[in-house]
Design an enzyme around this catalytic site. Structure first.
Site, PDB file in Angstrom:
ATOM      1  N   CYS A 157      -1.992  -2.515   7.761  1.00 28.15           N
ATOM      2  CA  CYS A 157      -1.983  -3.440   6.613  1.00 28.15           C
ATOM      3  C   CYS A 157      -0.773  -4.362   6.587  1.00 28.15           C
ATOM      4  CB  CYS A 157      -2.130  -2.655   5.322  1.00 28.15           C
ATOM      5  SG  CYS A 157      -3.785  -1.945   5.180  1.00 28.15           S
TER       6      CYS A 157
ATOM      7  N   LYS B 161      -7.623  -4.775   4.792  1.00 29.77           N
ATOM      8  CA  LYS B 161      -6.293  -4.453   5.311  1.00 29.77           C
ATOM      9  C   LYS B 161      -5.309  -5.574   4.967  1.00 29.77           C
ATOM     10  CE  LYS B 161      -8.106  -0.744   7.127  1.00 29.77           C
ATOM     11  NZ  LYS B 161      -8.109   0.472   6.271  1.00 29.77           N
TER      12      LYS B 161
ATOM     13  N   ASP C  23       0.789  -1.251   0.000  1.00 23.44           N
ATOM     14  CA  ASP C  23       0.000   0.000   0.000  1.00 23.44           C
ATOM     15  C   ASP C  23       0.816   1.294   0.000  1.00 23.44           C
ATOM     16  OD1 ASP C  23      -1.893  -1.959   0.216  1.00 23.44           O
ATOM     17  OD2 ASP C  23      -2.773  -1.270   2.092  1.00 23.44           O
TER      18      ASP C  23
ATOM     19  N   VAL D  49       3.220   0.289   4.243  1.00 20.31           N
ATOM     20  CA  VAL D  49       2.506   1.035   5.279  1.00 20.31           C
ATOM     21  C   VAL D  49       1.078   0.510   5.434  1.00 20.31           C
ATOM     22  CG1 VAL D  49       3.882   3.098   4.922  1.00 20.31           C
ATOM     23  CG2 VAL D  49       1.764   2.834   3.611  1.00 20.31           C
ATOM     24  N   THR D  50       0.543   0.695   6.647  1.00 20.24           N
ATOM     25  CA  THR D  50       1.243   1.085   7.855  1.00 20.24           C
ATOM     26  C   THR D  50       1.613  -0.175   8.652  1.00 20.24           C
ATOM     27  OG1 THR D  50      -0.834   1.336   9.126  1.00 20.24           O
ATOM     28  CG2 THR D  50       0.027   3.284   8.020  1.00 20.24           C
TER      29      THR D  50
ATOM     30  N   LYS E  10      -6.753  -4.792  -3.189  1.00 15.30           N
ATOM     31  CA  LYS E  10      -7.384  -5.455  -2.044  1.00 15.30           C
ATOM     32  C   LYS E  10      -8.394  -4.525  -1.386  1.00 15.30           C
ATOM     33  CE  LYS E  10      -3.535  -4.307   1.122  1.00 15.30           C
ATOM     34  NZ  LYS E  10      -4.240  -3.596   2.163  1.00 15.30           N
TER      35      LYS E  10
ATOM     36  N   GLN F  11       8.077 -13.980  21.169  1.00 14.80           N
ATOM     37  CA  GLN F  11       7.709 -15.382  21.384  1.00 14.80           C
ATOM     38  C   GLN F  11       8.342 -16.304  20.338  1.00 14.80           C
ATOM     39  OE1 GLN F  11       3.545 -15.974  22.826  1.00 14.80           O
ATOM     40  NE2 GLN F  11       3.196 -13.935  21.965  1.00 14.80           N
TER      41      GLN F  11
ATOM     42  N   GLU G  53      -4.677  -0.806  -1.329  1.00 16.03           N
ATOM     43  CA  GLU G  53      -5.988  -0.872  -0.673  1.00 16.03           C
ATOM     44  C   GLU G  53      -6.935   0.074  -1.403  1.00 16.03           C
ATOM     45  OE1 GLU G  53      -6.050   0.048   3.552  1.00 16.03           O
ATOM     46  OE2 GLU G  53      -8.245   0.084   3.591  1.00 16.03           O
TER      47      GLU G  53
HETATM   48  N1  TIU Z   1      -2.608   0.319   4.281  1.00 16.31           N
HETATM   49  C1  TIU Z   1      -3.061   0.552   5.508  1.00 16.31           C
HETATM   50  O1  TIU Z   1      -2.340   0.373   6.483  1.00 16.31           O
HETATM   51  N2  TIU Z   1      -4.362   1.051   5.630  1.00 16.31           N
HETATM   52  C2  TIU Z   1      -4.749   1.867   6.642  1.00 16.31           C
HETATM   53  O2  TIU Z   1      -5.906   2.272   6.698  1.00 16.31           O
HETATM   54  N3  TIU Z   1      -3.802   2.231   7.571  1.00 16.31           N
HETATM   55  C3  TIU Z   1      -3.930   3.121   8.584  1.00 16.31           C
HETATM   56  O3  TIU Z   1      -3.015   3.216   9.394  1.00 16.31           O
HETATM   57  N4  TIU Z   1      -5.018   3.877   8.657  1.00 16.31           N
END
Ligand code: TIU
Length: 228
Positions: free
Chosen positions: A169, A139, A31, A164-165, A136, A209, A79
């Protein structure tokens, strides 16, 4: 007869070093879209400072260049939703109090909608022709996508994951991948979050872990292993 020795590299990672057969490894870039990285997109509508994600671009760029050079399978994800929002659950669209909602017109086109400028990948990491791009709705990159089939077709067992993030995701995708049997090495400096503490904890959750979801390594360690 020539012996074909699989190219294996050892990545210095946490919680332990991991040997990867590069022929069975894919780079998955999550993303890296204008909607998350630039002002006026989905990330900013949620109230976030998008400049916090910029640190991931250069490390990803270096690993992407090395992957392209080596012929590694490269997968980019995005996304987003269909223009008629038929793949966007109301529970997602109605969530919170964003300045603009998914589908609303914004400065980079409709927020988080496929085909709009904001939905596209940032120019620095733009996919080459022939690279896999997975659209997609959620997430995680496996939910309601062809990713699992693509990886199976290529005989992939290991994933280098960045993007990210970190806690949203990237983490969701790593958890999905781990349950599907993939070894995931998350590139720490190739990930970023709007919340620095969530970035830290998101990485810790993966490698704790005994590596409950996977491994964590810096881009330098990944590049070193790739070039060995
Ligand atoms: N790609 C992704 O992480 N989608 C999000 O909505 N991330 C946020 O941190 N909002």
């Amino acid at each position: 007869m020539t012996d074909v020795t699989p190219a294996v590299g050892v990545v210095i990672a946490e919680p332990d070093p991991i040997a990867l057969d590069w022929g069975k490894t894919a780079l998955v870039i999550i993303d890296m879209q204008r909607d998350f990285m630039e002002p006026g997109g989905f990330g900013e509508t949620l109230g976030n400072d998008v400049s916090l994600l910029a640190s991931a671009v250069a490390p990803i760029g270096k690993v992407l260049a090395a992957a392209r050079k080596s012929g590694m399978l490269v997968v980019h994800t995005r996304e987003g939703h269909l223009p008629d929002l038929s793949d966007a659950p109301p529970a997602k669209i109605e969530r919170g109090a964003p300045s603009l909602r998914i589908g609303d017109p914004g400065p980079m086109g409709r927020i988080l909608i496929r085909g709009e400028a904001g939905h596209d990948i940032i120019p620095e990491l733009y996919p080459f022709a022939g690279e896999v791009v997975i659209d997609k709705p959620g997430k995680g990159a496996f939910y309601a996508t062809e990713l699992g089939n693509v990886l199976k077709q290529h005989g992939i067992e290991n994933l280098l994951v960045c993007g990210v993030t970190t806690e949203v995701c990237v983490n969701t995708t790593v958890r999905e991948a781990n349950d599907r049997g993939y070894r995931c090495v998350v590139i720490a400096d190739g990930c970023a979050s709007y919340f620095p503490e969530f970035h830290e904890m998101g990485l810790k959750m993966i490698k704790a872990q005994g590596g409950i979801f996977g491994w964590v390594a810096d881009s330098v360690a990944v590049l070193k292993a790739m070039s060995a």
